[in-house]
Motif scaffolding. Structure first.
Motif, PDB file in Angstrom:
ATOM      1  N   TYR A  12       0.852  -1.185   0.000  1.00 13.50           N
ATOM      2  CA  TYR A  12       0.000   0.000   0.000  1.00 13.50           C
ATOM      3  C   TYR A  12       0.890   1.239   0.000  1.00 13.50           C
ATOM      4  O   TYR A  12       1.696   1.460   0.896  1.00 13.50           O
ATOM      5  CB  TYR A  12      -0.896   0.026   1.244  1.00 13.50           C
ATOM      6  CG  TYR A  12      -1.690   1.296   1.366  1.00 13.50           C
ATOM      7  CD1 TYR A  12      -2.752   1.547   0.516  1.00 13.50           C
ATOM      8  CD2 TYR A  12      -1.354   2.250   2.307  1.00 13.50           C
ATOM      9  CE1 TYR A  12      -3.464   2.727   0.613  1.00 13.50           C
ATOM     10  CE2 TYR A  12      -2.063   3.423   2.414  1.00 13.50           C
ATOM     11  CZ  TYR A  12      -3.121   3.656   1.562  1.00 13.50           C
ATOM     12  OH  TYR A  12      -3.813   4.819   1.655  1.00 13.50           O
ATOM     13  N   CYS A  13       0.766   2.097  -1.007  1.00 16.79           N
ATOM     14  CA  CYS A  13       1.511   3.351  -1.095  1.00 16.79           C
ATOM     15  C   CYS A  13       0.654   4.368  -1.833  1.00 16.79           C
ATOM     16  O   CYS A  13       0.429   4.242  -3.035  1.00 16.79           O
ATOM     17  CB  CYS A  13       2.832   3.126  -1.833  1.00 16.79           C
ATOM     18  SG  CYS A  13       3.850   4.597  -1.923  1.00 16.79           S
ATOM     19  N   PRO A  14       0.127   5.386  -1.134  1.00 12.92           N
ATOM     20  CA  PRO A  14      -0.675   6.399  -1.828  1.00 12.92           C
ATOM     21  C   PRO A  14       0.160   7.092  -2.900  1.00 12.92           C
ATOM     22  O   PRO A  14       1.367   7.231  -2.782  1.00 12.92           O
ATOM     23  CB  PRO A  14      -1.041   7.389  -0.715  1.00 12.92           C
ATOM     24  CG  PRO A  14      -0.804   6.677   0.559  1.00 12.92           C
ATOM     25  CD  PRO A  14       0.234   5.648   0.300  1.00 12.92           C
ATOM     26  N   SER A  15      -0.502   7.515  -3.937  1.00 12.82           N
ATOM     27  CA  SER A  15       0.221   8.100  -5.076  1.00 12.82           C
ATOM     28  C   SER A  15       1.007   9.343  -4.676  1.00 12.82           C
ATOM     29  O   SER A  15       2.085   9.601  -5.210  1.00 12.82           O
ATOM     30  CB  SER A  15      -0.757   8.429  -6.196  1.00 12.82           C
ATOM     31  OG  SER A  15      -1.689   9.397  -5.757  1.00 12.82           O
ATOM     32  N   LYS A  16       0.495  10.100  -3.715  1.00 13.48           N
ATOM     33  CA  LYS A  16       1.213  11.301  -3.281  1.00 13.48           C
ATOM     34  C   LYS A  16       2.540  10.935  -2.610  1.00 13.48           C
ATOM     35  O   LYS A  16       3.573  11.545  -2.875  1.00 13.48           O
ATOM     36  CB  LYS A  16       0.340  12.100  -2.311  1.00 13.48           C
ATOM     37  CG  LYS A  16       0.988  13.375  -1.825  1.00 13.48           C
ATOM     38  CD  LYS A  16       0.076  14.115  -0.870  1.00 13.48           C
ATOM     39  CE  LYS A  16       0.769  15.341  -0.326  1.00 13.48           C
ATOM     40  NZ  LYS A  16      -0.022  16.022   0.684  1.00 13.48           N
ATOM     41  N   ILE A  17       2.501   9.908  -1.755  1.00 11.85           N
ATOM     42  CA  ILE A  17       3.710   9.476  -1.063  1.00 11.85           C
ATOM     43  C   ILE A  17       4.696   8.853  -2.049  1.00 11.85           C
ATOM     44  O   ILE A  17       5.890   9.128  -2.015  1.00 11.85           O
ATOM     45  CB  ILE A  17       3.368   8.475   0.063  1.00 11.85           C
ATOM     46  CG1 ILE A  17       2.411   9.101   1.079  1.00 11.85           C
ATOM     47  CG2 ILE A  17       4.616   7.985   0.753  1.00 11.85           C
ATOM     48  CD1 ILE A  17       2.977  10.247   1.852  1.00 11.85           C
ATOM     49  N   CYS A  18       4.211   8.006  -2.948  1.00 13.72           N
ATOM     50  CA  CYS A  18       5.093   7.354  -3.921  1.00 13.72           C
ATOM     51  C   CYS A  18       5.745   8.379  -4.840  1.00 13.72           C
ATOM     52  O   CYS A  18       6.918   8.247  -5.179  1.00 13.72           O
ATOM     53  CB  CYS A  18       4.316   6.338  -4.743  1.00 13.72           C
ATOM     54  SG  CYS A  18       3.960   4.827  -3.840  1.00 13.72           S
ATOM     55  N   SER A  19       4.998   9.378  -5.239  1.00  9.40           N
ATOM     56  CA  SER A  19       5.596  10.387  -6.119  1.00  9.40           C
ATOM     57  C   SER A  19       6.643  11.197  -5.368  1.00  9.40           C
ATOM     58  O   SER A  19       7.657  11.592  -5.952  1.00  9.40           O
ATOM     59  CB  SER A  19       4.512  11.308  -6.698  1.00  9.40           C
ATOM     60  OG  SER A  19       3.905  12.064  -5.672  1.00  9.40           O
ATOM     61  N   ARG A  20       6.443  11.417  -4.081  1.00 11.14           N
ATOM     62  CA  ARG A  20       7.458  12.124  -3.294  1.00 11.14           C
ATOM     63  C   ARG A  20       8.729  11.290  -3.157  1.00 11.14           C
ATOM     64  O   ARG A  20       9.833  11.817  -3.210  1.00 11.14           O
ATOM     65  CB  ARG A  20       6.930  12.498  -1.919  1.00 11.14           C
ATOM     66  CG  ARG A  20       5.980  13.657  -1.975  1.00 11.14           C
ATOM     67  CD  ARG A  20       5.798  14.238  -0.592  1.00 11.14           C
ATOM     68  NE  ARG A  20       4.833  15.294  -0.644  1.00 11.14           N
ATOM     69  CZ  ARG A  20       5.162  16.572  -0.539  1.00 11.14           C
ATOM     70  NH1 ARG A  20       6.401  16.914  -0.369  1.00 11.14           N
ATOM     71  NH2 ARG A  20       4.234  17.501  -0.592  1.00 11.14           N
ATOM     72  N   TYR A  21       8.563   9.979  -2.959  1.00  9.56           N
ATOM     73  CA  TYR A  21       9.727   9.097  -2.911  1.00  9.56           C
ATOM     74  C   TYR A  21      10.487   9.146  -4.235  1.00  9.56           C
ATOM     75  O   TYR A  21      11.709   9.209  -4.258  1.00  9.56           O
ATOM     76  CB  TYR A  21       9.314   7.652  -2.632  1.00  9.56           C
ATOM     77  CG  TYR A  21       9.200   7.307  -1.169  1.00  9.56           C
ATOM     78  CD1 TYR A  21      10.301   7.416  -0.331  1.00  9.56           C
ATOM     79  CD2 TYR A  21       8.016   6.845  -0.629  1.00  9.56           C
ATOM     80  CE1 TYR A  21      10.203   7.083   1.011  1.00  9.56           C
ATOM     81  CE2 TYR A  21       7.916   6.513   0.707  1.00  9.56           C
ATOM     82  CZ  TYR A  21       9.005   6.631   1.518  1.00  9.56           C
ATOM     83  OH  TYR A  21       8.917   6.306   2.835  1.00  9.56           O
ATOM     84  N   GLN A  22       9.764   9.119  -5.342  1.00 10.32           N
ATOM     85  CA  GLN A  22      10.405   9.132  -6.650  1.00 10.32           C
ATOM     86  C   GLN A  22      11.128  10.454  -6.893  1.00 10.32           C
ATOM     87  O   GLN A  22      12.255  10.467  -7.400  1.00 10.32           O
ATOM     88  CB  GLN A  22       9.376   8.880  -7.741  1.00 10.32           C
ATOM     89  CG  GLN A  22       8.846   7.469  -7.744  1.00 10.32           C
ATOM     90  CD  GLN A  22       7.685   7.286  -8.696  1.00 10.32           C
ATOM     91  OE1 GLN A  22       7.115   8.249  -9.194  1.00 10.32           O
ATOM     92  NE2 GLN A  22       7.327   6.032  -8.941  1.00 10.32           N
ATOM     93  N   LEU A  23      10.493  11.564  -6.554  1.00 12.79           N
ATOM     94  CA  LEU A  23      11.143  12.861  -6.723  1.00 12.79           C
ATOM     95  C   LEU A  23      12.371  12.995  -5.826  1.00 12.79           C
ATOM     96  O   LEU A  23      13.406  13.518  -6.245  1.00 12.79           O
ATOM     97  CB  LEU A  23      10.158  13.992  -6.426  1.00 12.79           C
ATOM     98  CG  LEU A  23       9.154  14.292  -7.518  1.00 12.79           C
ATOM     99  CD1 LEU A  23       8.116  15.303  -7.023  1.00 12.79           C
ATOM    100  CD2 LEU A  23       9.844  14.814  -8.751  1.00 12.79           C
ATOM    101  N   SER A  24      12.252  12.516  -4.607  1.00  9.49           N
ATOM    102  CA  SER A  24      13.390  12.582  -3.693  1.00  9.49           C
ATOM    103  C   SER A  24      14.549  11.729  -4.191  1.00  9.49           C
ATOM    104  O   SER A  24      15.702  12.150  -4.133  1.00  9.49           O
ATOM    105  CB  SER A  24      12.961  12.124  -2.299  1.00  9.49           C
ATOM    106  OG  SER A  24      14.060  12.135  -1.432  1.00  9.49           O
ATOM    107  N   ALA A  25      14.246  10.546  -4.693  1.00  5.51           N
ATOM    108  CA  ALA A  25      15.304   9.679  -5.229  1.00  5.51           C
ATOM    109  C   ALA A  25      15.949  10.308  -6.461  1.00  5.51           C
ATOM    110  O   ALA A  25      17.167  10.226  -6.637  1.00  5.51           O
ATOM    111  CB  ALA A  25      14.730   8.307  -5.568  1.00  5.51           C
TER     112      ALA A  25
END
Length: 84
Positions: free
Chosen positions: A47-60
């Motif tokens: 489970y990963c909300p799209s807002k959190i996943c997109s933040r992880y991707q941007l941070s990476a």
């Protein structure tokens, strides 16, 4: 003596250092400014909300750019070493 790109005191060196600072600060800000950040880890694949996943991707992505500039800076400094 020929000025080596990325050597201390050159505009390329300043650009590399500023880029590292900007990208690393952006990576930290993308991760830490979200209130729900501490509820999820990078291993939360069920489970990963799209807002959190997109933040992880941007941070990476920002961290990768910071590492790339750090690697370029290292190569320029190693290139400068034999001329000393």
């Amino acid at each position: 003596m020929e000025a080596v790109p990325g050597a201390l005191g050159t505009s390329a060196s300043l650009a590399l250092r500023l880029g590292q600072t900007v990208f690393s600060a952006a990576s930290l800000l993308f991760m830490c400014l979200d209130v729900e950040f501490y509820s999820y880890t990078s291993f939360s694949s069920t489970y990963c909300p799209s807002k959190i996943c997109s933040r992880y991707q941007l941070s990476a992505a920002m961290a990768f750019m910071s590492w790339f500039l750090s690697f370029a800076s290292t190569l320029f400094n190693l290139w400068l070493l034999p001329s000393l």
